[in-house]
Design a protein around this motif. Structure first.
Motif, mmCIF file in Angstrom:
data_model
loop_
_atom_site.group_PDB
_atom_site.id
_atom_site.type_symbol
_atom_site.label_atom_id
_atom_site.label_comp_id
_atom_site.label_asym_id
_atom_site.label_seq_id
_atom_site.Cartn_x
_atom_site.Cartn_y
_atom_site.Cartn_z
ATOM 1 N N GLU A 107 0.838 -1.197 0.000
ATOM 2 C CA GLU A 107 0.000 0.000 0.000
ATOM 3 C C GLU A 107 0.875 1.250 0.000
ATOM 4 O O GLU A 107 1.754 1.400 0.859
ATOM 5 N N ILE A 108 0.639 2.133 -0.963
ATOM 6 C CA ILE A 108 1.371 3.384 -1.091
ATOM 7 C C ILE A 108 0.359 4.529 -1.097
ATOM 8 O O ILE A 108 -0.677 4.446 -1.756
ATOM 9 N N ASN A 109 0.625 5.580 -0.320
ATOM 10 C CA ASN A 109 -0.299 6.719 -0.202
ATOM 11 C C ASN A 109 -1.694 6.250 0.209
ATOM 12 O O ASN A 109 -2.711 6.692 -0.331
ATOM 13 N N GLN A 110 -1.738 5.368 1.198
ATOM 14 C CA GLN A 110 -3.015 4.766 1.595
ATOM 15 C C GLN A 110 -3.985 5.782 2.178
ATOM 16 O O GLN A 110 -5.193 5.686 1.947
ATOM 17 N N TYR A 111 -3.484 6.767 2.894
ATOM 18 C CA TYR A 111 -4.369 7.759 3.492
ATOM 19 C C TYR A 111 -5.137 8.520 2.418
ATOM 20 O O TYR A 111 -6.356 8.721 2.537
ATOM 21 N N GLU A 112 -4.450 8.912 1.362
ATOM 22 C CA GLU A 112 -5.113 9.632 0.275
ATOM 23 C C GLU A 112 -6.154 8.745 -0.409
ATOM 24 O O GLU A 112 -7.252 9.209 -0.774
ATOM 25 N N LYS A 113 -5.843 7.484 -0.570
ATOM 26 C CA LYS A 113 -6.811 6.552 -1.180
ATOM 27 C C LYS A 113 -8.066 6.434 -0.320
ATOM 28 O O LYS A 113 -9.192 6.406 -0.830
#
Length: 595
Positions: free
Chosen positions: A537-543
């Motif tokens: 998971e990369i940039n999960q907060y934005e997703k």
């Protein structure tokens, strides 16, 4: 029916169970009590699902999960009793094309016996590559079984215990080959119908398409109603009343209404600890756990998963038993209610009170005094994984100490260079590899047998700190039925490290083994751990912020999924993202402030 009057206990349970269900947010529960080897009371509480259209009764079908293993093992012992198979027959006698991947030699598959599979000592990992607890993709039983050959053995066959669904599924597949029937038909004709369990079935599709059954929940979330691919290991549907018939079958030594279906001596082989150490009385039998409350033998097993928590227990000496089935798996009242009911029954009828005495008189012989060099003690220092969680071994003032996850600390007295003893007489033996470093330790606990605790992390060992390992670090996610769970991969003292699994040992590029023998592989931002597929998971907060606007009911936004992600960020030291996820969780689920 039992002649003794238990009405006071029935009244107590009728009052206490609903309050326990409410306190633990359990939607539905069903139970049966057995005494004098007969069913004396069966009752249902709550509802089959959140619509609350159907109340749970003693005849409501529940998924039993791993209690299925006790029934599968019983069906297997019927074949043993008829002389169709022997416990120590090799699996390949009935499944000759079976193979398994192994670091321990090409002949390991030949060594696996049916007994190994039934008592979880085959070396197989828990989940199969195709059809497991972390997959929503349906597959045939044959596809599921075939995929097992793509697994790796965790350790040499028979070396130690490791719980495995794969083992029981292979038992079911062997039964198909032995009987010439499908596993589902074999169990129906040879066991369930013979015991009068006419509504019980391993045929999940039939239940879901034709029956009102209790649907599984994790807290307030309904679990996906997928077909469970681990058919012999966990797919049986039954009711409390019919499972009570199963318990009475065991209490009656294999008889049903005076008719013997299996020799008592054959059935009792299930209850014996397998591959026992000296004096061992407690442990895994064949699909059943053998335990003691003081000096009273109890046989039991539990099930959990897909939104269900189940339990059955019986005491042969007293002819009593309890079955408790629930359609939520976020609690422990299925076991506490069972123990409470049995204690009440024994106290009322027999005046039984827990004696709280050891199973056998401990005779701790004087051990020779050994004085190790303090520096040699340092090599044992580190985190070891036990059945009850992490424990730490550390040298303090020239003495080795063990600290458990609950904070309890005890001294370990040396009796040889690698053997130690605690105040209770338990022996701790460290396993040393060819390089002179510890790999784990074995604890010998007298009547409780042995348990192996692999070394997860050494306080002194330093890894090679390969630069290309850093590309694997980060957060990985997988689906576990109705929720999303996250795993953390990080660098620690020059090693690639995975929480709950410890140091990852490189076998070849992109391919690692954990200290417990599980395989971990990496490829294209994907990880596979113990046959569980995960995505990086990369940039999960934005997703998640975008998902909040487009699909706020998505499982990734459930509070338990977000809590798992927060914990994963905390482990890798990403406090910024941990804080953001916690704030998002509180906005979406303000009730968390009250928990």
């Amino acid at each position: 029916m039992a002649s003794f009057d238990y009405s006071s206990i029935f009244n107590e349970l009728n009052k206490s169970i609903p309050s326990q269900m409410e306190a633990n947010k359990v939607l539905g529960l069903s139970l049966s009590l057995i005494d004098d080897n007969n069913i004396i009371w069966s009752e249902g509480f709550g509802y089959t699902d959140l619509t609350k259209k159907h109340r749970v009764t003693a005849d409501t079908l529940f998924s039993l999960q791993s209690i299925s293993k006790t029934c599968t093992a019983t069906g297997f012992m019927l074949a043993v009793d008829k002389g169709l198979v022997k416990l120590d027959d090799p699996l390949k006698k009935f499944y000759p094309e079976f193979t398994i991947k192994s670091r321990f030699g090409e002949k390991e598959a030949d060594k696996i016996t049916l007994r190994h599979l039934l008592c979880h000592r085959s070396g197989l990992t828990h989940q199969a590559p195709v059809g497991n607890y972390f997959s929503n993709v349906e597959c045939s039983f044959e596809e599921h079984i075939k995929s097992i050959s793509d697994s790796w053995l965790k350790f040499p066959v028979g070396e130690r215990y490791s719980y495995s669904n794969q083992g029981f599924d292979l038992i079911g597949y062997a039964l198909q080959r032995i009987s010439g029937k499908s596993f589902i038909e074999y169990m129906k004709e040879e066991l369930l119908e013979q015991l009068g369990m006419v509504n019980s079935t391993y045929d999940q599709r039939h239940v879901k398409e034709n029956c009102v059954y209790a649907k599984g929940y994790y807290y307030e979330y309904e679990e996906p109603q997928n077909l469970i691919p681990m058919i012999p290991a966990g797919s049986l549907f039954s009711s409390a009343r019919e499972m009570a018939k199963f318990v009475t079958f065991h209490l009656n030594g294999g008889e049903v209404e005076g008719k013997k279906h299996i020799n008592k001596s054959t059935l009792e082989k299930m209850y014996e600890p397998q591959f026992p150490s000296k004096n061992q009385l407690v442990g895994h039998g064949l699909g059943i756990l053998r335990g003691y409350d003081s000096d009273v033998l109890l046989l039991h097993n539990s099930g959990g998963g897909y939104g269900y928590a189940t339990y059955h227990i019986w005491l042969p000496e007293y002819g009593v038993g309890v079955v408790v089935l629930t359609n939520q798996n976020n609690h422990g009242i299925h076991q506490s209610i069972a123990y409470d009911a049995i204690e009440k029954m024994l106290k009322l009828k027999h005046g039984y009170v827990r004696k709280l005495k050891p199973l056998i008189k401990k005779d701790i012989a004087e051990k020779p005094v050994f004085k190790p060099n303090v520096k040699t003690l340092h090599r044992f220092e580190g985190d070891y994984w036990a059945d009850y969680g992490l424990m730490q071994i550390k040298e303090l003032k020239g003495i080795l100490h063990r600290t458990l996850i609950n904070g309890k600390e005890e001294a370990l007295t040396p009796i040889s260079e690698t053997d130690f003893i605690n105040a209770e007489g338990h022996i701790f033996t460290f396993k040393i590899n060819e390089g002179g470093k510890p790999e784990g330790l074995t604890i010998f606990r007298d009547v409780y047998g042995t348990s192996y605790c692999p070394l997860h992390f050494s306080l002194h060992d330093v890894g090679s700190d390969k630069e290309n390992w850093r590309k694997y670090t980060g957060i990985y996610s997988t689906q576990m039925q109705g929720n999303v769970i996250y795993y953390s991969i990080m660098m620690k003292s020059g090693y690639l490290y995975m929480f709950r699994e410890g140091v990852l040992h490189e076998y070849e590029p992109d391919f690692f083994f954990t200290s417990e023998g599980e395989v971990v592989t990496f490829r294209d931002n994907k990880m596979n751990y113990a046959n569980i597929p995960l995505n990086k998971e990369i940039n999960q907060y934005e997703k998640l912020l975008k998902l909040k606007e487009t699909n706020p009911e998505d499982k990734m936004l459930r509070k338990y999924s977000l809590q798992s992600l927060s914990d994963a960020y905390k482990l890798i030291g990403d406090i910024e993202n941990m804080t953001k996820i916690n704030e998002l969780n509180l906005k979406l689920h303000p009730d968390l402030r009250n928990e």
